[in-house]
Design an enzyme around this catalytic site. Structure first.
Site, PDB file in Angstrom:
ATOM      1  N   SER A  98       0.841  -1.190   0.000  1.00 23.16           N
ATOM      2  CA  SER A  98       0.000   0.000   0.000  1.00 23.16           C
ATOM      3  C   SER A  98       0.880   1.245   0.000  1.00 23.16           C
ATOM      4  CB  SER A  98      -0.909   0.021   1.233  1.00 23.16           C
ATOM      5  OG  SER A  98      -1.556   1.274   1.379  1.00 23.16           O
ATOM      6  N   TYR A 140      -1.632  -0.405  10.232  1.00 18.94           N
ATOM      7  CA  TYR A 140      -1.828  -0.810   8.841  1.00 18.94           C
ATOM      8  C   TYR A 140      -0.586  -0.504   8.013  1.00 18.94           C
ATOM      9  CZ  TYR A 140      -3.851  -0.947   4.134  1.00 18.94           C
ATOM     10  OH  TYR A 140      -4.106  -1.219   2.805  1.00 18.94           O
TER      11      TYR A 140
END
Length: 256
Positions: free
Chosen positions: A148, A161
């Site tokens: 990501s 995350y």
């Protein structure tokens, strides 16, 4: 693309979004696909769409946080297809209970961090561990992990995350470095803002407008944008690409 016809590929998280689009694209290119997901209804629906279009796909329920479930998924690949040629890891815990409570470091909740790492990072390590011996048996193969932009841009929230995705980048390079000489390629994709079905349901117009303003493109991402990249990295056309983390983000973040 060269070399995808007949390939046996497991998509770990193919019920919807990028995973579903990639499973469909791989099947379109001639691969046989095993679609694993904790959402078995979604995985089954993806498989039915693929078979209706003339492709080969099988769906199976599995959980990235459950080691036995992961092993069962790869056992199924062997029993169903006779072996394994590739893996696409795309699952993550994006639930409100997990990523929704991933605030800044001062609001740290250890349980959120544990769950995030259990699924997003340790889950990928376990799928790769299960897959690597099978791939090496065939002289190698390809693994593509989903990272990501959060792993490198520096956000004000979601540190758990982001850290899990940075760990995926390191895992990807480790696999390439350790087994590349044996014919195993491992790369990662780093998506920007992608308008999947779920995202369209939850994102408001203001958030989408802000995301578009931040890109150097005329639109936000679609699952098919990532599907094409993954299919390429799985194909023989990408046989000299290894250990890389590719940003596929419409130019929202520029990096080498």
């Amino acid at each position: 693309m060269r070399g995808l016809t007949g390939k046996r590929i497991v998509v770990c998280g193919g019920a919807s979004g990028i995973g579903a689009a990639t499973a469909a694209r791989l099947a379109e290119e001639g691969a046989r696909v095993l679609i694993g997901d904790i959402d078995i209804e979604g995985a089954t629906a993806t498989g039915k769409r693929i078979t209706a279009a003339g492709g080969v796909a099988v769906a199976m329920e599995f959980d990235l946080a459950d080691e036995e479930s992961i092993q069962a998924l790869f056992d199924r690949a062997v029993s169903e297809f006779g072996g394994l040629d590739g893996v696409f890891n795309v699952g993550a815990d994006l639930s409100e209970a997990t990523i929704g409570r991933d605030g800044d470091l001062l609001s740290l909740d250890p349980e959120v961090w544990r769950r995030t790492f259990e699924v997003n990072l340790l889950g990928y390590a376990r799928t790769c561990r299960a897959a690597i011996p099978l791939l090496l048996t065939n002289g190698g193969g390809a693994i593509v992990n989903t990272s990501s932009n959060a792993s490198f841009v520096g956000e004000t929230v979601r540190p758990a995350y982001a850290a899990s995705k940075a760990g995926i980048n390191a895992l990807t390079r480790h696999i390439a470095a350790r087994w590349g000489k044996k014919g195993l390629r491992c790369n990662a994709i780093s998506p920007g803002l992608v308008l999947s079905e779920k995202a369209l349901q939850t994102m408001n117009e203001q958030f989408r407008a802000a995301g578009l303003a931040a890109t150097r493109s005329t639109r936000l991402g679609k699952p098919d944008d990532l599907a094409g990249t993954v299919a390429f990295l799985m194909s023989d056309d990408a046989e000299w690409i290894n250990g890389q983390v590719w940003s596929v983000n419409g130019g929202v973040a520029l990096r080498e």
